[in-house]
Design a protein around this motif. Sequence first.
Motif, mmCIF file in Angstrom:
data_model
loop_
_atom_site.group_PDB
_atom_site.id
_atom_site.type_symbol
_atom_site.label_atom_id
_atom_site.label_comp_id
_atom_site.label_asym_id
_atom_site.label_seq_id
_atom_site.Cartn_x
_atom_site.Cartn_y
_atom_site.Cartn_z
ATOM 1 N N SER A 107 0.830 -1.209 0.000
ATOM 2 C CA SER A 107 0.000 0.000 0.000
ATOM 3 C C SER A 107 0.869 1.265 0.000
ATOM 4 O O SER A 107 0.381 2.360 -0.238
ATOM 5 C CB SER A 107 -0.934 0.000 1.212
ATOM 6 N N ASP A 108 2.161 1.093 0.282
ATOM 7 C CA ASP A 108 3.075 2.235 0.224
ATOM 8 C C ASP A 108 3.523 2.544 -1.202
ATOM 9 O O ASP A 108 4.279 3.472 -1.428
ATOM 10 C CB ASP A 108 4.339 1.952 1.056
ATOM 11 N N LEU A 109 3.100 1.711 -2.128
ATOM 12 C CA LEU A 109 3.566 1.877 -3.500
ATOM 13 C C LEU A 109 2.482 2.417 -4.404
ATOM 14 O O LEU A 109 1.327 2.040 -4.302
ATOM 15 C CB LEU A 109 4.015 0.520 -4.070
ATOM 16 N N LYS A 110 2.902 3.321 -5.295
ATOM 17 C CA LYS A 110 1.967 3.773 -6.314
ATOM 18 C C LYS A 110 2.732 3.995 -7.622
ATOM 19 O O LYS A 110 3.967 4.092 -7.617
ATOM 20 C CB LYS A 110 1.255 5.041 -5.868
ATOM 21 N N ALA A 111 1.988 4.041 -8.692
ATOM 22 C CA ALA A 111 2.623 4.211 -9.994
ATOM 23 C C ALA A 111 3.505 5.458 -9.985
ATOM 24 O O ALA A 111 3.107 6.500 -9.456
ATOM 25 C CB ALA A 111 1.572 4.310 -11.083
ATOM 26 N N GLY A 112 4.667 5.341 -10.545
ATOM 27 C CA GLY A 112 5.587 6.483 -10.610
ATOM 28 C C GLY A 112 6.627 6.458 -9.502
ATOM 29 O O GLY A 112 7.645 7.145 -9.596
ATOM 30 N N ASP A 113 6.395 5.688 -8.456
ATOM 31 C CA ASP A 113 7.370 5.602 -7.361
ATOM 32 C C ASP A 113 8.674 5.005 -7.877
ATOM 33 O O ASP A 113 8.666 4.098 -8.709
ATOM 34 C CB ASP A 113 6.835 4.690 -6.237
ATOM 35 N N ARG A 114 9.762 5.507 -7.347
ATOM 36 C CA ARG A 114 11.061 4.939 -7.700
ATOM 37 C C ARG A 114 11.571 4.148 -6.517
ATOM 38 O O ARG A 114 11.655 4.673 -5.406
ATOM 39 C CB ARG A 114 12.039 6.042 -8.066
ATOM 40 N N VAL A 115 11.878 2.925 -6.776
ATOM 41 C CA VAL A 115 12.298 2.045 -5.690
ATOM 42 C C VAL A 115 13.582 1.320 -6.063
ATOM 43 O O VAL A 115 13.919 1.200 -7.233
ATOM 44 C CB VAL A 115 11.200 1.004 -5.364
ATOM 45 N N VAL A 116 14.274 0.853 -5.035
ATOM 46 C CA VAL A 116 15.466 0.057 -5.275
ATOM 47 C C VAL A 116 15.144 -1.389 -4.940
ATOM 48 O O VAL A 116 14.661 -1.698 -3.842
ATOM 49 C CB VAL A 116 16.647 0.536 -4.406
ATOM 50 N N TYR A 117 15.364 -2.228 -5.906
ATOM 51 C CA TYR A 117 15.199 -3.652 -5.691
ATOM 52 C C TYR A 117 16.601 -4.167 -5.373
ATOM 53 O O TYR A 117 17.497 -4.106 -6.218
ATOM 54 C CB TYR A 117 14.683 -4.290 -6.983
ATOM 55 N N PRO A 118 16.819 -4.642 -4.135
ATOM 56 C CA PRO A 118 18.170 -5.035 -3.761
ATOM 57 C C PRO A 118 18.821 -5.949 -4.798
ATOM 58 O O PRO A 118 18.204 -6.887 -5.283
ATOM 59 C CB PRO A 118 17.970 -5.762 -2.435
#
Lengths: 181, 363
Positions: free
Chosen positions: B27-38
Amino acid sequence: MIRIVTLASFDPGDITFLSKTLYRSFGVGTEHAGERPLPRKAEQDDGRFDALALLDDAPPVRAYADDKVLYLCDVDLANPEGPLGEPPAWGYAIQGGERALVSTFRFKPRGVTEASIEIYRRRLARESIHFLGHLWDLHHCYDARCAMHPSWSPALPDDPEFELDAFCRDKSERRIRLAKT
Amino acid sequence: MRTPGKRERSEKTEEVPSTGGTIASSSDLKAGDRVVYPKQGVYRVTGLEQKDIAGQRLEFVRMSREEDGASVLVPLGKVATIGLRRVASADDIEGVFHYLGATYGDPELDWKVRHRDNVERLIAGGVLGVAEVVKGLHSLSRLRPLPAKERELYDSSRHLLVNEISVSLGVPDVIAEDYVDYALMPPAGVKLPLKTPPTPVELKGPPWKRKKPVAAEEEDDLGLADLGIDLGALEGVGVGATDSEESEEGESEGEKPSEEAAEEAAVPAKPVAPVKAAAAVKTAAPAKKIAPAKAPPAPRKAEPVKKPEGAKKATAPAKKAAPPPKKAAPAKKVAPPAKKAAPPPKKGAPAKKPVKPAKGKKK
Ligand SMILES: [Zn+2]
Ligand SMILES: [Zn+2]
């Protein structure tokens, strides 16, 4: 194919030496695409040239897919200031991209003796391999004998080696092969 | 000045606190978010997708890797366990440089411990964990050349670090890498303006207690087997699918077993091998099946360390999103002289445009 574009006047012998060395390092044909005017737009108030802007504004040359363009200049380049300061700019490249830039500004003077010209040519080859290496996705290398070692490193001797070490050579060969397929 | 390097390990094993910026829930994620996948890189969330698989309707987060457009689907329920985190903030990145510039303690000399620790750092240590791996191996390389496997790990960790710095600060990769090495090996005569470095996340448990390496538990299991799902039937979920392709490209190669067989245990398969851009067009990747008997993976995280007073945020609050690139001046896009035939934007990540330093600002 590597296309060399000079943004200053270079000795033809230096370019020939460079072309041969690049061919030996990457196994990719090299040609001198000619001399073009230096884009003055990239000049800063302090007289240095913004390395990123210079490559950005460098005159385009006819090139094909997978060609790499190497621009050679002789002006003092500036890097954007980093969190701990400004790393000295010997050139610039777009990681995994098509265009690289090398400046001879920080080289030891070319001089007129055979020995000083030799050192100058070796350095030109080293820095060209370094920034072209970035185009094939190479990162910096801890081995000071490898051309991908940072150009300003205190571990570099005055006349550093100008080849890639085994790791970087293997990686660049894989990238070049992949680009061909 | 504090010296990074070998660290004391916590014997506590029960607490599993989250590390900086870890995304605790989908639920902390939304389209456009930039995340790091380890261990994989910086991704942009493209949206949520539903798929009917084996009669069940399942929800996935679709993400696309910024550097090459590789696409990946992560089941919503797995978001919290794969170590997904926010891109480091500019403050975090500043801490990274002070860490890289600090003197380093003795490198860990036992390669098994070292490798296991490094893999754990990459998964659970946040951006500072990635910096730890780079600095640790860099320090070791000054004593002796790295063995092939660690040389690969050094290169892939460097790639991850450079990429995250580039995204976070809005500078091109080559400049980000110059910043890294300016800190690691400053030019002669340069004295870096160093502050107290942040404290890296403490690794969990002493090595002799960690029978099973943490990375092995992560494996390439998204827990779909728990759901009775055959990954082979699931298009777009590139679980362990592109290992060979990746190896061919020389990416993430620190993960390939080599010399000693024992090392294998410490080497995770890719948590999710991203589908490459070209393949992503049809988003179909041959997926590896997960053994149904496999126990669900326990998410293991490293314990946070008490921050020294005044230290930079080694662990950012989970909700804290990375601020917009600090230096992201409206940069000109470099027009390549020749258009590549391949359509995927190899280096066209939005925030990776070159930064124009203010004219005349330089010394
Ligand atoms: Zn470089
Ligand atoms: Zn090298």
